[in-house]
Motif scaffolding. Sequence first.
Motif, mmCIF file in Angstrom:
data_model
loop_
_atom_site.group_PDB
_atom_site.id
_atom_site.type_symbol
_atom_site.label_atom_id
_atom_site.label_comp_id
_atom_site.label_asym_id
_atom_site.label_seq_id
_atom_site.Cartn_x
_atom_site.Cartn_y
_atom_site.Cartn_z
ATOM 1 N N VAL A 99 -1.111 6.428 5.906
ATOM 2 C CA VAL A 99 -1.015 7.902 6.227
ATOM 3 C C VAL A 99 -0.170 8.327 7.348
ATOM 4 N N VAL A 100 0.631 9.008 7.355
ATOM 5 C CA VAL A 100 1.556 9.675 8.333
ATOM 6 C C VAL A 100 1.279 11.171 8.420
ATOM 7 N N ILE A 101 0.682 11.591 9.490
ATOM 8 C CA ILE A 101 0.363 13.129 9.640
ATOM 9 C C ILE A 101 1.323 13.852 10.514
ATOM 10 N N PHE A 102 1.821 14.949 10.209
ATOM 11 C CA PHE A 102 2.784 15.635 11.077
ATOM 12 C C PHE A 102 2.083 17.095 11.515
ATOM 13 N N THR A 103 2.129 17.339 12.481
ATOM 14 C CA THR A 103 1.359 18.580 12.947
ATOM 15 C C THR A 103 2.093 19.095 14.074
ATOM 16 N N ASP A 104 2.139 20.377 14.390
ATOM 17 C CA ASP A 104 2.966 21.171 15.450
ATOM 18 C C ASP A 104 2.028 21.135 16.908
ATOM 19 N N SER A 105 0.821 20.674 16.938
ATOM 20 C CA SER A 105 0.027 20.452 18.068
ATOM 21 C C SER A 105 0.820 19.568 19.111
ATOM 22 N N LYS A 106 0.635 20.008 20.390
ATOM 23 C CA LYS A 106 1.177 19.354 21.540
ATOM 24 C C LYS A 106 0.106 18.818 22.452
ATOM 25 N N MET A 158 0.883 -1.395 -0.050
ATOM 26 C CA MET A 158 -0.033 -0.078 -0.183
ATOM 27 C C MET A 158 0.803 1.149 -0.213
ATOM 28 N N LYS A 159 0.511 2.407 -0.758
ATOM 29 C CA LYS A 159 1.382 3.474 -0.886
ATOM 30 C C LYS A 159 1.189 4.183 0.613
ATOM 31 N N THR A 160 2.179 5.004 0.991
ATOM 32 C CA THR A 160 2.242 5.910 2.052
ATOM 33 C C THR A 160 2.458 7.401 1.881
ATOM 34 N N VAL A 161 1.426 7.900 2.272
ATOM 35 C CA VAL A 161 1.305 9.379 1.925
ATOM 36 C C VAL A 161 1.751 10.254 3.349
ATOM 37 N N ASN A 162 2.331 11.141 3.039
ATOM 38 C CA ASN A 162 2.743 12.167 4.262
ATOM 39 C C ASN A 162 1.935 13.191 4.217
ATOM 40 N N ILE A 163 1.319 13.711 5.458
ATOM 41 C CA ILE A 163 0.547 14.819 5.441
ATOM 42 C C ILE A 163 1.018 15.718 6.429
ATOM 43 N N TYR A 164 1.169 16.901 5.989
ATOM 44 C CA TYR A 164 1.903 18.282 6.870
ATOM 45 C C TYR A 164 0.737 19.270 6.987
ATOM 46 N N THR A 165 0.381 19.423 8.417
ATOM 47 C CA THR A 165 -0.821 20.309 8.667
ATOM 48 C C THR A 165 -0.348 21.208 9.637
ATOM 49 N N ASP A 166 -1.038 22.455 9.585
ATOM 50 C CA ASP A 166 -1.120 23.631 10.418
ATOM 51 C C ASP A 166 -2.396 24.310 10.792
ATOM 52 N N GLY A 167 -2.670 24.954 11.806
ATOM 53 C CA GLY A 167 -4.042 25.810 11.870
ATOM 54 C C GLY A 167 -3.538 26.780 12.709
ATOM 55 N N ALA A 168 -4.300 28.022 12.589
ATOM 56 C CA ALA A 168 -3.858 29.280 13.508
ATOM 57 C C ALA A 168 -5.092 30.105 13.669
ATOM 58 N N CYS A 169 -5.082 30.802 14.566
ATOM 59 C CA CYS A 169 -6.488 31.964 14.772
ATOM 60 C C CYS A 169 -5.715 33.041 15.335
ATOM 61 N N GLY A 172 -3.987 25.040 6.637
ATOM 62 C CA GLY A 172 -3.246 24.600 5.690
ATOM 63 C C GLY A 172 -2.729 23.150 5.569
ATOM 64 N N VAL A 173 -2.330 22.577 4.277
ATOM 65 C CA VAL A 173 -1.841 21.082 4.279
ATOM 66 C C VAL A 173 -0.850 21.170 3.086
ATOM 67 N N ILE A 174 -0.059 20.321 3.309
ATOM 68 C CA ILE A 174 0.818 19.650 2.138
ATOM 69 C C ILE A 174 0.765 18.316 2.274
ATOM 70 N N ILE A 175 0.479 17.759 1.240
ATOM 71 C CA ILE A 175 0.104 16.156 0.988
ATOM 72 C C ILE A 175 1.232 15.849 -0.003
ATOM 73 N N GLU A 176 2.186 15.049 0.474
ATOM 74 C CA GLU A 176 3.275 14.442 -0.100
ATOM 75 C C GLU A 176 3.002 12.923 -0.601
ATOM 76 N N TYR A 177 3.344 12.555 -1.928
ATOM 77 C CA TYR A 177 3.299 11.081 -2.291
ATOM 78 C C TYR A 177 4.236 10.897 -3.497
ATOM 79 N N GLU A 178 5.283 10.160 -3.331
ATOM 80 C CA GLU A 178 6.248 9.882 -4.423
ATOM 81 C C GLU A 178 6.824 10.992 -4.991
ATOM 82 N N GLY A 179 7.271 12.028 -4.302
ATOM 83 C CA GLY A 179 7.754 13.364 -4.916
ATOM 84 C C GLY A 179 6.990 14.431 -5.371
ATOM 85 N N VAL A 180 5.410 14.176 -5.362
ATOM 86 C CA VAL A 180 4.483 15.041 -5.844
ATOM 87 C C VAL A 180 3.646 15.501 -4.545
#
Length: 74
Positions: free
Chosen positions: A64-71, A1-12, A22-30
């Motif tokens: 799916v691997v999700i990266f976020t800066d939330s703690k 199965m393919k692995t998709v990296n997702i980078y997320t952030d939100g602010a107010c 905002g989100v950046i979704i990466e899969y095989e260099g795209v």
Amino acid sequence: MKTVNIYTDGACRGNPGDGGWGVIIEYEGVSKELYGGQRNTTNNQMELKAAIEALISLKSKSDVVIFTDSKQAA
């Protein structure tokens, strides 16, 4: 199965106030960017909205691997 990296952030500006996500979704260099905003929201809502919108946008079953800066609160 393919692995998709997702980078997320939100602010107010203010909490609650005008927010954005905002989100950046990466899969095989795209990469794909998604973003949006909302009035009268919180930073936590925008962080979650980013992750949700990213998952909704996926077109096929993926690992799916999700990266976020939330703690986690201590």
